[in-house]
Design a protein around this motif. Structure first.
Motif: not given
Length: 219
Positions: A117-118, A2
């Motif tokens: 999340r990214d 993350s």
């Protein structure tokens, strides 16, 4: 993996611009322990009358209800006006599953820490802010590996609290669960849960994350 992002946002483009004009010495800090439907804000650096006048003068604030008064700060439940830029700010930041870890404002600037999340999700959120004309300053981006890949500095109690918060939607806007309800799920007091969160945030943001994988914005 993350991604944690620290952003600096001008109040003039986002939230409580008029309140800062009326109370330039004030510090606002998001505290989501009281209401799951309305954000709660700690106000420090000004007296009760000044804080009340600042909220009343701000066109983005529909209602500011004083909940707690201590010697050093005040806690308000705040309802923002429909269509206020503040509501749009949370939508822009937290779309696609972003989780707000911290939001604090002083001297007319908001400092927010958001988990994505990214990096692609972060980039999309950042682009939304820029497209809306928000002068967003991305101060730090940190990639965080999964817990199995590194030794976390969180205590088991802190990790349990954060995992439960994510599972029950505590970091969503509006919140899926209040701090009182989450504390009941964990079988601890509201005060104990609040302290776990504060210590966990400090560990994640100030101790663990800054030295690990820090890079320039959006490389």
């Amino acid at each position: 993996m993350s991604t944690i992002a620290d952003l600096r946002l001008p109040a003039a483009d986002t939230a409580l611009a008029t309140a800062f004009e009326r109370a330039p010495a004030a510090t606002f800090e998001l505290e989501s322990s009281v209401s799951k439907t309305r954000p709660s804000l700690w106000v420090a650096g000004v007296d009760r009358e000044t804080a009340a006048d600042a909220f009343a003068a701000d066109p983005s604030v529909e209602v500011a209800e004083l909940l707690v008064e201590t010697e050093s700060r005040l806690l308000y439940d705040v309802t923002f006006s429909e269509g206020a830029s503040t509501n749009r700010l949370w939508d822009d930041l937290l779309a696609d599953g972003g989780s707000l870890l911290e939001a604090r404002a002083t001297d007319g600037w908001w400092r927010v820490t958001v988990r994505y999340r990214d990096r692609d999700t972060l980039c999309n959120a950042y682009d939304r802010l820029i497209d809306r004309g928000v002068n967003a300053d991305l101060r730090r981006v940190t990639d965080v590996t999964d817990a199995d890949d590194h030794e976390t500095r969180l205590t088991p109690e802190q990790q349990e609290a954060l995992e439960a918060a994510l599972e029950h939607g505590y970091f969503e806007i509006p919140r899926g669960i209040s701090m009182e309800e989450l504390a009941a799920e964990l079988g601890i007091s509201h005060q104990a849960l609040s302290e776990r969160f504060r210590r966990a945030y400090e560990t994640l943001v100030d101790a663990e994350l800054q030295p690990a994988g820090e890079t320039s914005p959006l490389d």
